[in-house]
Design a protein around this motif. Sequence first.
Motif, mmCIF file in Angstrom:
data_model
loop_
_atom_site.group_PDB
_atom_site.id
_atom_site.type_symbol
_atom_site.label_atom_id
_atom_site.label_comp_id
_atom_site.label_asym_id
_atom_site.label_seq_id
_atom_site.Cartn_x
_atom_site.Cartn_y
_atom_site.Cartn_z
ATOM 1 N N ILE A 70 0.871 -1.167 0.000
ATOM 2 C CA ILE A 70 0.000 0.000 0.000
ATOM 3 C C ILE A 70 0.908 1.217 0.000
ATOM 4 O O ILE A 70 1.654 1.429 0.956
ATOM 5 N N ASN A 71 0.867 1.983 -1.085
ATOM 6 C CA ASN A 71 1.752 3.143 -1.228
ATOM 7 C C ASN A 71 3.212 2.753 -0.966
ATOM 8 O O ASN A 71 3.927 3.421 -0.235
ATOM 9 N N ASP A 72 3.618 1.618 -1.547
ATOM 10 C CA ASP A 72 4.981 1.082 -1.478
ATOM 11 C C ASP A 72 5.403 0.574 -0.105
ATOM 12 O O ASP A 72 6.586 0.305 0.117
ATOM 13 N N ALA A 73 4.459 0.429 0.833
ATOM 14 C CA ALA A 73 4.765 -0.133 2.153
ATOM 15 C C ALA A 73 4.044 -1.465 2.311
ATOM 16 O O ALA A 73 2.911 -1.630 1.855
ATOM 17 N N ASP A 74 4.707 -2.417 2.963
ATOM 18 C CA ASP A 74 4.095 -3.718 3.227
ATOM 19 C C ASP A 74 2.837 -3.507 4.065
ATOM 20 O O ASP A 74 2.867 -2.833 5.091
ATOM 21 N N TRP A 75 1.734 -4.121 3.633
ATOM 22 C CA TRP A 75 0.476 -3.916 4.336
ATOM 23 C C TRP A 75 0.525 -4.408 5.771
ATOM 24 O O TRP A 75 -0.255 -3.976 6.613
ATOM 25 N N GLU A 76 1.451 -5.318 6.102
ATOM 26 C CA GLU A 76 1.587 -5.795 7.478
ATOM 27 C C GLU A 76 1.948 -4.647 8.428
ATOM 28 O O GLU A 76 1.614 -4.687 9.612
ATOM 29 N N LEU A 77 2.620 -3.638 7.923
ATOM 30 C CA LEU A 77 2.991 -2.482 8.741
ATOM 31 C C LEU A 77 1.837 -1.504 8.915
ATOM 32 O O LEU A 77 1.906 -0.608 9.755
ATOM 33 N N LEU A 78 0.785 -1.679 8.105
ATOM 34 C CA LEU A 78 -0.311 -0.707 8.076
ATOM 35 C C LEU A 78 -1.632 -1.259 8.602
ATOM 36 O O LEU A 78 -2.654 -0.587 8.509
ATOM 37 N N GLY A 79 -1.628 -2.471 9.116
ATOM 38 C CA GLY A 79 -2.846 -3.025 9.684
ATOM 39 C C GLY A 79 -3.539 -4.066 8.828
ATOM 40 O O GLY A 79 -4.649 -4.488 9.141
ATOM 41 N N GLU A 80 -2.908 -4.475 7.731
ATOM 42 C CA GLU A 80 -3.427 -5.501 6.825
ATOM 43 C C GLU A 80 -4.882 -5.242 6.456
ATOM 44 O O GLU A 80 -5.198 -4.202 5.892
ATOM 45 N N LEU A 81 -5.783 -6.176 6.772
ATOM 46 C CA LEU A 81 -7.183 -6.083 6.336
ATOM 47 C C LEU A 81 -7.913 -4.874 6.907
ATOM 48 O O LEU A 81 -8.894 -4.404 6.335
ATOM 49 N N ASP A 82 -7.447 -4.347 8.040
ATOM 50 C CA ASP A 82 -8.130 -3.229 8.694
ATOM 51 C C ASP A 82 -7.682 -1.858 8.191
ATOM 52 O O ASP A 82 -8.227 -0.836 8.610
ATOM 53 N N TYR A 83 -6.687 -1.821 7.299
ATOM 54 C CA TYR A 83 -6.220 -0.532 6.770
ATOM 55 C C TYR A 83 -7.374 0.185 6.069
ATOM 56 O O TYR A 83 -8.015 -0.367 5.180
ATOM 57 N N GLN A 84 -7.657 1.417 6.499
ATOM 58 C CA GLN A 84 -8.721 2.201 5.862
ATOM 59 C C GLN A 84 -8.168 2.926 4.647
ATOM 60 O O GLN A 84 -7.178 3.660 4.744
ATOM 61 N N LEU A 85 -8.810 2.680 3.526
ATOM 62 C CA LEU A 85 -8.362 3.252 2.263
ATOM 63 C C LEU A 85 -8.506 4.763 2.247
ATOM 64 O O LEU A 85 -9.454 5.320 2.802
ATOM 65 N N LYS A 86 -7.554 5.387 1.583
ATOM 66 C CA LYS A 86 -7.564 6.843 1.403
ATOM 67 C C LYS A 86 -7.556 7.140 -0.091
ATOM 68 O O LYS A 86 -7.087 6.344 -0.892
ATOM 69 N N ASP A 87 -8.068 8.301 -0.423
ATOM 70 C CA ASP A 87 -8.076 8.725 -1.817
ATOM 71 C C ASP A 87 -6.647 8.709 -2.364
ATOM 72 O O ASP A 87 -5.708 9.112 -1.672
ATOM 73 N N GLN A 88 -6.489 8.195 -3.566
ATOM 74 C CA GLN A 88 -5.219 8.123 -4.288
ATOM 75 C C GLN A 88 -4.267 7.046 -3.772
ATOM 76 O O GLN A 88 -3.085 7.044 -4.137
ATOM 77 N N ASP A 89 -4.740 6.124 -2.925
ATOM 78 C CA ASP A 89 -3.885 5.010 -2.507
ATOM 79 C C ASP A 89 -3.463 4.196 -3.728
ATOM 80 O O ASP A 89 -4.221 4.033 -4.685
ATOM 81 N N ASN A 90 -2.251 3.699 -3.681
ATOM 82 C CA ASN A 90 -1.705 2.833 -4.722
ATOM 83 C C ASN A 90 -1.490 1.459 -4.095
ATOM 84 O O ASN A 90 -0.683 1.315 -3.179
ATOM 85 N N ILE A 91 -2.235 0.458 -4.572
ATOM 86 C CA ILE A 91 -2.178 -0.869 -3.984
ATOM 87 C C ILE A 91 -1.650 -1.850 -5.023
ATOM 88 O O ILE A 91 -2.168 -1.912 -6.135
ATOM 89 N N ILE A 92 -0.607 -2.579 -4.643
ATOM 90 C CA ILE A 92 0.048 -3.507 -5.562
ATOM 91 C C ILE A 92 -0.024 -4.913 -4.964
ATOM 92 O O ILE A 92 0.245 -5.105 -3.776
ATOM 93 N N PHE A 93 -0.375 -5.885 -5.803
ATOM 94 C CA PHE A 93 -0.406 -7.286 -5.417
ATOM 95 C C PHE A 93 0.694 -8.000 -6.193
ATOM 96 O O PHE A 93 0.689 -7.971 -7.424
ATOM 97 N N ILE A 94 1.619 -8.641 -5.485
ATOM 98 C CA ILE A 94 2.741 -9.312 -6.123
ATOM 99 C C ILE A 94 2.739 -10.773 -5.701
ATOM 100 O O ILE A 94 2.794 -11.086 -4.507
ATOM 101 N N SER A 95 2.694 -11.667 -6.658
ATOM 102 C CA SER A 95 2.814 -13.090 -6.360
ATOM 103 C C SER A 95 4.279 -13.405 -6.124
ATOM 104 O O SER A 95 5.134 -13.081 -6.947
ATOM 105 N N THR A 96 4.551 -14.045 -4.995
ATOM 106 C CA THR A 96 5.931 -14.443 -4.704
ATOM 107 C C THR A 96 6.145 -15.911 -5.029
ATOM 108 O O THR A 96 7.236 -16.432 -4.814
#
Length: 100
Positions: A70-96
């Motif tokens: 989320i905005n180039d930060a691991d979602w684990e640092l931001l609360g994962e599923l509970d992260y509240q979206l903000k306008d202009q968020d950039n969300i990337i999904f990468i298969s490892t």
Amino acid sequence: IPFLCLRPNCRGGVELLFDGVKKHLVTLPSQAEPWDIRHLLVWIQSNLLKERPELFIQGDSVRPGILVLINDADWELLGELDYQLKDQDNIIFISTLHGG
């Protein structure tokens, strides 16, 4: 109403589940409660996933092996599923996970 850039990362292969589309610019519909990642994943499954949702979603989260930024930060640092979206968020999904 958040406007988001969602990118299933092309190097990881996740975009194949999204009909090969590598970037989605999304305006989410209005709802009574704030949008969070948990609600976003439900919306993605209903509106963007074109095939084999079980390769992207497991339960109410992404499958193990999919990194979420989320905005180039691991979602684990931001609360994962509970992260509240903000306008202009950039969300990337990468298969490892890669086949051989």
